[in-house]
Motif scaffolding. Structure first.
Motif, PDB file in Angstrom:
ATOM      1  N   UNK A   7       0.803  -1.342   0.140  1.00 17.45           N
ATOM      2  CA  UNK A   7      -0.106   0.050   0.074  1.00 17.45           C
ATOM      3  C   UNK A   7       0.890   1.419  -0.043  1.00 17.45           C
ATOM      4  N   UNK A   8       0.233   2.258  -0.438  1.00 19.72           N
ATOM      5  CA  UNK A   8       0.993   3.557  -0.555  1.00 19.72           C
ATOM      6  C   UNK A   8      -0.062   4.678  -0.532  1.00 19.72           C
ATOM      7  N   UNK A   9       0.095   5.895  -0.039  1.00 20.08           N
ATOM      8  CA  UNK A   9      -0.639   7.074  -0.066  1.00 20.08           C
ATOM      9  C   UNK A   9      -0.427   7.827  -1.287  1.00 20.08           C
ATOM     10  N   UNK A  10      -1.514   8.387  -1.688  1.00 13.66           N
ATOM     11  CA  UNK A  10      -1.692   9.352  -2.910  1.00 13.66           C
ATOM     12  C   UNK A  10      -2.783  10.336  -2.308  1.00 13.66           C
ATOM     13  N   UNK A  11      -2.080  11.425  -1.731  1.00 14.83           N
ATOM     14  CA  UNK A  11      -3.160  12.475  -1.235  1.00 14.83           C
ATOM     15  C   UNK A  11      -3.837  11.636  -0.029  1.00 14.83           C
ATOM     16  N   UNK A 105      -4.933   2.728 -11.885  1.00 18.78           N
ATOM     17  CA  UNK A 105      -5.170   3.453 -10.846  1.00 18.78           C
ATOM     18  C   UNK A 105      -5.516   4.867 -10.816  1.00 18.78           C
ATOM     19  N   UNK A 106      -4.801   5.375 -11.942  1.00 17.94           N
ATOM     20  CA  UNK A 106      -4.808   6.744 -12.182  1.00 17.94           C
ATOM     21  C   UNK A 106      -6.223   7.056 -12.520  1.00 17.94           C
ATOM     22  N   UNK A 107      -7.406   6.451 -13.194  1.00 17.01           N
ATOM     23  CA  UNK A 107      -8.552   6.669 -13.185  1.00 17.01           C
ATOM     24  C   UNK A 107      -9.279   6.421 -12.014  1.00 17.01           C
ATOM     25  N   UNK A 108      -8.871   5.624 -11.414  1.00 17.41           N
ATOM     26  CA  UNK A 108      -9.418   5.609  -9.908  1.00 17.41           C
ATOM     27  C   UNK A 108      -9.121   6.524  -8.836  1.00 17.41           C
ATOM     28  N   UNK A 109      -7.975   7.184  -9.014  1.00 22.47           N
ATOM     29  CA  UNK A 109      -7.408   8.351  -8.189  1.00 22.47           C
ATOM     30  C   UNK A 109      -8.241   9.472  -8.651  1.00 22.47           C
ATOM     31  N   UNK A 110      -8.428   9.845  -9.792  1.00 19.86           N
ATOM     32  CA  UNK A 110      -8.968  10.957 -10.508  1.00 19.86           C
ATOM     33  C   UNK A 110     -10.395  11.122 -10.219  1.00 19.86           C
ATOM     34  N   UNK A 111     -11.003   9.725 -10.090  1.00 21.34           N
ATOM     35  CA  UNK A 111     -12.501   9.679 -10.108  1.00 21.34           C
ATOM     36  C   UNK A 111     -13.040  10.229  -8.653  1.00 21.34           C
ATOM     37  N   UNK A 112     -12.231   9.821  -7.704  1.00 22.12           N
ATOM     38  CA  UNK A 112     -12.593  10.204  -6.156  1.00 22.12           C
ATOM     39  C   UNK A 112     -12.493  11.638  -5.981  1.00 22.12           C
TER      40      UNK A 112
END
Length: 112
Positions: A7-11, A105-112
């Motif tokens: 796991x890692x954090x992105x914001x 992952x990029x799509x999931x991170x920008x969707x939220x």
């Protein structure tokens, strides 16, 4: 095959990359990781399942349980999955309507 979690954090989002098999033997490891993250205040999760080779009903139950945990805290859980075999399981069980499933992952991170 074992289950590997990274796991890692992105914001304010925690990405959990899962690889291996999620079955009756390994699912508790994923359940415990999700519970730990929620307990630490990480309520927005992306579960990246592109490395998952096998998923059974126990694994699906862990994902649904994790979704309930984060929603109680006002959070969210997004799924990353491109493997047709797993996507078919989500569709057949109706869980494709419960989870938002992304191709990256990029799509999931920008969707939220």
């Amino acid at each position: 095959m074992d289950l590997v979690l990274d796991s890692h954090e992105s914001g304010d989002v925690t990405v959990v990359s899962v690889s291996g098999e999620i079955d009756v033997y390994t699912a508790p490891k994923l359940r415990d990781r999700i519970a730990q993250l929620v307990a630490e205040g990480r309520h927005h999760l992306v579960i990246d399942m592109d490395g998952v080779e096998f998923l059974d009903s126990t694994g699906l139950g862990v994902l649904v349980g994790g979704l309930k945990k984060v929603r109680v805290e006002g959070g969210s859980m997004e799924i990353v999955c491109t493997r047709e075999r797993l996507l078919k399981i989500f569709r057949i069980t109706g869980l494709a309507k419960v989870f938002t499933i992304h191709a990256s992952q990029d799509a999931a991170l920008t969707a939220g």
